[in-house]
Design a protein around this motif. Structure first.
Motif, mmCIF file in Angstrom:
data_model
loop_
_atom_site.group_PDB
_atom_site.id
_atom_site.type_symbol
_atom_site.label_atom_id
_atom_site.label_comp_id
_atom_site.label_asym_id
_atom_site.label_seq_id
_atom_site.Cartn_x
_atom_site.Cartn_y
_atom_site.Cartn_z
ATOM 1 N N ARG A 51 -9.180 5.895 -6.661
ATOM 2 C CA ARG A 51 -9.021 6.835 -7.762
ATOM 3 C C ARG A 51 -8.331 8.105 -7.278
ATOM 4 O O ARG A 51 -8.338 8.424 -6.091
ATOM 5 C CB ARG A 51 -10.376 7.208 -8.352
ATOM 6 C CG ARG A 51 -11.270 7.945 -7.369
ATOM 7 C CD ARG A 51 -12.597 8.349 -7.990
ATOM 8 N NE ARG A 51 -12.436 9.328 -9.048
ATOM 9 C CZ ARG A 51 -13.456 9.884 -9.699
ATOM 10 N NH1 ARG A 51 -14.691 9.541 -9.420
ATOM 11 N NH2 ARG A 51 -13.241 10.774 -10.639
ATOM 12 N N MET A 52 -7.745 8.796 -8.249
ATOM 13 C CA MET A 52 -7.223 10.121 -7.957
ATOM 14 C C MET A 52 -8.404 11.082 -7.953
ATOM 15 O O MET A 52 -9.163 11.149 -8.919
ATOM 16 C CB MET A 52 -6.218 10.557 -9.013
ATOM 17 C CG MET A 52 -5.552 11.876 -8.697
ATOM 18 S SD MET A 52 -4.565 12.502 -10.078
ATOM 19 C CE MET A 52 -5.883 13.081 -11.161
ATOM 20 N N TRP A 60 -5.672 11.204 -3.426
ATOM 21 C CA TRP A 60 -6.334 9.952 -3.804
ATOM 22 C C TRP A 60 -7.311 9.518 -2.706
ATOM 23 O O TRP A 60 -7.152 9.877 -1.545
ATOM 24 C CB TRP A 60 -5.300 8.842 -3.979
ATOM 25 C CG TRP A 60 -4.341 9.037 -5.104
ATOM 26 C CD1 TRP A 60 -3.290 9.926 -5.152
ATOM 27 C CD2 TRP A 60 -4.321 8.334 -6.342
ATOM 28 N NE1 TRP A 60 -2.627 9.805 -6.341
ATOM 29 C CE2 TRP A 60 -3.230 8.839 -7.094
ATOM 30 C CE3 TRP A 60 -5.111 7.314 -6.881
ATOM 31 C CZ2 TRP A 60 -2.916 8.360 -8.363
ATOM 32 C CZ3 TRP A 60 -4.799 6.835 -8.151
ATOM 33 C CH2 TRP A 60 -3.720 7.360 -8.878
#
Length: 322
Positions: free
Chosen positions: A156-157, A262
């Motif tokens: 995920r960011m 990220w």
């Protein structure tokens, strides 16, 4: 040619182009690589490399061995990942790669707190600008600054970033009239990077058409050091610039978008308890410090308020590999 160790040496020599490079990546000395290569060539009855002044060049037999070595390596890595994916223990080793400029004091505090909560997880940090291959399991988790991470990875960011122009206080004072537009004749010196295509970066040229490059480098650390000495203004992330006590942000230039941060892993490892726990913990810590990476929403000297799209942390998730 029946053992992987021999193939591993041949593959390392081929990739590094010589014995010294192979020794470095294998973690042995030059003499060990030389002896191992001689041993396997003698046992096989063929030469795998021709020794040239420029280095070692693979023979036809060597090319065949290298091709098979790459297949064996891929299968062994696949086996390693398949076994690691079935690891249901919450303790054990966790290898993390992170860019040095992101691995600052806040991240160190994150690690300290995580270790307090999970003393049984042994963390190894690879602080390097090299992009390690998670598919070859060179690391378990990667914290990366990227606009488009590999779609074959899962994660995920964590937080968006912005960047701006920073300089030493003495530099700001010396070039005050230039920065305020009172002196239109003196060009503003700046520190550039070898990767830049433009003579004067757009984010600088828009506010300061009269600018000149004072120094060019391929390394952010040396660029920051040059800015400390007043050689010129330097462009860096808000994280780096605002955290440096020897620099201040040039108020005439607005912050603008930079690559987000990220957290990623191999999709087959995403259910391993210690991998999952670390990723969740660190993502929460980074997103809670949004203002350090993104900077203030209200920008000075004619800057614009960040849009809702820029300011929102949406926690994008990459697609797992099939």
């Amino acid at each position: 040619m029946t053992d992987w160790d021999s193939l591993r040496y041949i593959l390392a020599v081929a990739r590094e182009g010589g014995l010294s490079g192979a020794a470095r990546v294998l973690g042995v000395n030059h003499a060990t690589v030389s002896r191992q290569l001689s041993r396997v060539e003698e046992a096989s009855g063929v030469r795998f490399f021709t020794r040239l002044a420029s280095g070692l060049q693979a023979t036809e037999a060597g090319k065949v061995a290298i091709a098979h070595a790459e297949e064996v390596e891929a299968r062994m890595v696949a086996l390693d990942i398949a076994l690691a994916a079935r690891d249901e223990t919450e303790e054990g080793e966790l290898r993390i790669t992170i860019p040095p400029l992101v691995a600052e004091d806040h991240f160190a505090q994150d690690l300290k707190e995580f270790k307090r909560l999970h003393p049984g997880i042994d963390i190894q940090i690879r602080g390097s600008t090299d992009v390690l291959n998670l598919h070859k399991r060179e690391a378990d988790i990667a914290i990366r600054v990227s606009s488009s991470p590999e779609e074959s990875l899962w994660g995920r960011m964590m937080v968006q970033q912005r960047a701006g122009w920073f300089a030493s206080p003495d530099f700001i004072e010396e070039y005050a009239d230039v920065l305020d537009g009172k002196d239109m004749d003196t060009p503003l010196p700046y520190i550039g990077f070898t990767a830049w295509d433009n003579v004067c970066p757009p984010t600088l040229f828009a506010n300061m058409p009269s600018c000149r490059i004072a120094l060019k480098t391929d390394d952010m650390i040396s660029a920051i050091s040059a800015a400390h000495l007043g050689i010129g203004v330097v462009r860096c992330t808000h994280l780096v610039g605002s955290g440096d006590t020897k620099l201040v942000r040039v108020p005439q230039f607005a912050l603008d978008d930079h690559f987000p941060i990220w957290i990623l892993t191999h999709p087959d490892l995403r259910h391993v308890p210690r991998v999952t726990e670390f990723m969740r913990f660190i993502a929460a810590r980074f997103s809670s410090r949004r203002e350090i990476y993104f900077g203030p929403d209200e920008l000075s000297a004619g800057g614009k308020m960040a849009s809702a799209e820029q300011a929102t942390f949406d926690g994008d998730v990459t697609e797992p590999a099939e």
